[in-house]
Every structure is written in structure tokens, then in C-alpha cells.
Design an enzyme around this catalytic site. Sequence first.
Site: not given
Ligand code: OXD
Ligand code: MN
Length: 596
Positions: A71, A212-214, A221, A241, A263-265, A268, A288, A379, A410
Site C-alpha cells: 500500500r 497491488y493489494g489494498g 481498505k 480494522h 500490522s506486524a502484531c 491473523t 482484518d 501475500r 508491540r
Molecule cells: C494491512 C493489511 O496492511 O491488512 O493492514 O494488509
Molecule cells: Mn489490515
Amino acid sequence: MKLEDLKNEKLKSWIKEMADMCQPKDIYVCDGSSEEYDRCMQELIDLGLSHPLKKRKHSHSFRSDPSDVARVEDRTFISYPNEIDAGPTNHWMNPDELKKTMKELYKGSMKNRTMYVIPFSMGPVGSPIAKIGVELTDSAYVVCNMHIMTRVGTKVLDVLGSNGEFVPCLHSVGAPLADGEKDKKWPCAPIEKKYISHFPDENLIWSYGSGYGGNALLGKKCLALRIASAMARREGWMAEHMLILRLTNPEGKRFHIAAAFPSACGKTNLAMLQPTIKGWKCETIGDDIAWMKIGEDGRLYAINPEAGFFGVAPGTSYDSNPMAMDSIRENTIFTNCVETDDGDVWWEGMSEPPAHGKDWKGNDWTPASPDKGAHPNARFTAPAKQCPIICADWEDPKGVPIDIFIFGGRRASVMPLVHESYNWDHGVFMGSTAASETTAANIGSVGALRFDPFAMLPFAGYNMGDYMNHWLEMGDKLGDKAPKIFYVNWFRKNADGKWLWPGFGDNSRVLKWMCERVEGKIDAKDTPIGRMPKDGDLDLTGLKIDEADFKELMRVDIEAWKNQANEIENHYSKFGDRLPQRLKKQLEELRARLSK
Ligand code: OXD
Ligand code: MN
């Protein structure tokens, strides 16, 4: 289906207007069938952009352009006539100016490409909480991903009828083709020409230049968070979120939990938790996004508006998240992973590396290669129904009643494993001050705090101060039916830099304490920062944890918290008079408790 067959005049005339501007070679209305998915995928295979994987049934691997891998927050705009309505945490441009710039870019941007019309539902088709969007895109990759991530096709048009409302979402990769030219690589525009634009006053999304993605799957998003959050404020509901999970205790009582983490916490991972405590069962509803409305009984009901997982691959393994690994065995799209010589995908943290493969840039790769094989934001796109622990009723149109909200971040220090808010306003204070510490991998000094209120920093479709106020107002409406609010930190370390808490499945122990608090089975200990487990109340049965480590994990460091209060004051100062007075009061009360 042909354009002429569409019953909704507003939809038809919008498509015609956009096609006049973008000048595609033809227009195709998606029906959502599996044949359609396969046809689009075959086109991408024929172009050499999609690589079928021998080892995973009906699964494909893609490599994006190195400039188009995530993103693009710097190129994401929230466009209101007045900048203050976008607020200090969003990029803003005046709508007239932004549209003028983007119209120039869109002019002829779909030349020699098909314009796909994707009617999609965010949420089970026909659910009172669901919303319909229509994405126009010139990317077959987007069509395939939208098939997995949303509910697409004729059934959505049936619900839309001749005069239903929809969110128009225009998307172009920004790479028109010359006559006879074909894509040889991932099409996109250079970074300075990418625009991911939202016009919340019109419920309108315009995205240009990224595939790409979002940036490109506009239901996620863009619609389900940025536009939906603005709609939710107007209409009195919530777009968050948040993951959603169901926890069932040994007596069979169910609890529904919605949790927001940056993110990164491990969002999922928590959504697909495998409890380590006996008799407790976890089922996934979403990983998500949560949309929540107050039901007839006055409780807050949540649905997962998505139909798939668009998960970060690196770090996902049978150790860290076996349920995610089982979800991606077939019918999955992989983007920017390593392709192995035997026709599978691999990423860092998945398993032993293959002896040889192609990295995400298509170069030969071996474990001795200096660069990572998969992009850190590689992804998977997988149908949620493939998750072995998806709730049987995850698509129930009325949603599930939420008992518990969790915020977190975190933090190597300061934040104990868990604390509970004294009341709703205090819980909103916790969400509004959610933060993560920067690590050596982030820019800025190590240990500096980065606030990410409600994990919505990149996703709030309006002024974050007003957003905080919306949370307070929802609490007023919910009254004593409001979910309890907790704050967790799985990431506290000791002085030697060692994790104090094992995390993963053992996080179920913390969730169990929360459920017992909801049931009123146990009391809690009042501390200056909130309520915490009394000695012996957090179930540590079978867990080897050093007593001193556990004490440190739960320690409220008064001096560090006084400093935290100063950081919060600083963070709050950004919002000027849009910051709710009730949150200022919460900060004063925290300070008073810390000084007692
Ligand atoms: C994010 C995602 O970036 O879910 O939060 O891709
Ligand atoms: Mn997300």
C-alpha cells in the site's frame, strides 16, 4: 452479461461515463462464476504473468513490479472540501484539484485493455450490515483477487436492483497498451503517478497506477475501512480494522471478540488461535475488518465484510499459524513469494528453504543469496471458507454479538500483558493511545513510540479526532450492553531482550481471563492504568514461566507510565479542538492515579 442488460440506470450511466474517459477496447460485466475466474487466470497465464503451481491445486504465483509491492500511504488521499475534515493524520487534496489531475491520467488509460465491471458485496449478500460496491478495473489479476476477497457477480446485481445504492470504485493500472502490444510484465504506473483517492462525501473511490493489494482490490481498505468508516459515522455504526473470533469455554458458552492491532502484531495469528488451555475452542470469523451495528437487543453485532484472507506470507508456518497454512493449500493466489523448482511457493519463516528457486524478482535464488527470496510484504489471497476453523455460521447476515474489544501494540517495555478499562471512555482512551515501539527495523530511534489509534492510522476516512468522538458516542448508545475493553501486549521483553510471554496459542490464557471478567466470575485488581488479573487468576496451568519473568510481564512501571502520559499529551495535541474533551479528562485521570 452485457452493459445493456444492466437494470440499474445510475450504474449504467456511470460505467459509460468512465469508459468514455478511460477508453477501454471493450467492457465486460463479471458474473462471479468459477469459469470466469479460470478464463481471467488463463489470460494471465498466457501472458506469462501467472505461474500455475504444480504442488497446490488451482493455485497461481505472480511477481509484481518492484515499484508496486505494498500500500502506498504517501499516495493515499482523503479528499474533502475542507482539509480539517481529513484531519492531521491523512493526506489531503482538494476534491476538484484531485479529480482534475486524475482525469488527465485516466484519459485513455485503459487503451487496448478490457474494462471489467465487478459488482461486489462487502458482507454476506443481502445482509442488513453489507454494502454493495462496483469496481471498474483494467486488471484481470484484480478480478481474480476480488473473486476471492469479496462476493462477486450476478447475485449482487440482483440485490442492487434497478435503483439500489452502490459505492463506485474506479481502478486503472495506468498502463495503456499500444495497438497489438501485450503485457510482458506486471503493469503499473511510476510511484509519483500513483493515486489512491477517496471522496467520502460522495462515497467515491478513484485509484490509479497500482495493481497491488489494498491499492487495487478496492473493496478492502478503500471501501471497507476508509469510505465505510465515514459512512458508519454518518449512519451510527462502526467500521473497524479488527479481527473477529469466537471463543467457546468448556461449558459451551460462547464469547465473541473483536481485536485491533497495527500490522506486524500477529492479527491473523490471533484470529486463527489454537488454545493451549484444556476445553477451550477458538473459531475464526474474520482476520482484518469488522463492521458492527447495534441490533434490536441493543448489543453490538459484527460481520466480516470480506470473503477471503489477504495475508502476509513471510513468517507464516505450521508452527506460527497452522490454520493459515491449511487455508492456502489450494485455490490460492500468491504474490511475490519464492517459486521453487518443483512447482511450489516458499517464503522466509515457512520451513527449511529450498535448495534453489526463483526469488520474487524472478532471479535465481539459493539460501546463500544475499537478498531475501520473498518480498517482506509477499501475500496470499485465499478463500476464508478454506480455513479449517472458520465458524460454521461466519456468514450469518445478522453477525455475532461482540462481548470483548481488544487493543494492542508491540511494546518491549511499559505495557503489561493485559489490563482492562475502568469504563467505556477509558477503553476509548486505550484505543486512541494504542502504540507500537519502533525497532531497529524502523526509521527513528529505537524504542520511540508510534501511535496508531485503533490501528486505524492509515485507514480512517475522516478526522481522527472526530473518529474518537464517534467511538464515545457509540458507547453512549450501547450503555450497559457495551463490550468490555482490554489492552494487551504480547511483546514485552526482559532486560536481556528475551520475550517474557510465549504468545501464539498461549494467548488463549489471557482471553480466558477476559471471558471470566465478562461473566463476572472473578474480580480484578485496580491499578493506576486499569484493572489487572489478581494473583492466580490468569490460568498458567502447564506453562513453564519463571516467577520473576511473570512479575516483570505484569509490572506497572509508574515512572515509565508518567512518561507515557507525556507522550500521550503530545500525540493528542495534533488533534487540536477536534480532540474530545472526554479523552483529555481520561488523560488527567490517568495522571492523577499515577501520582497517588
Ligand atoms: C494491512 C493489511 O496492511 O491488512 O493492514 O494488509
Ligand atoms: Mn489490515
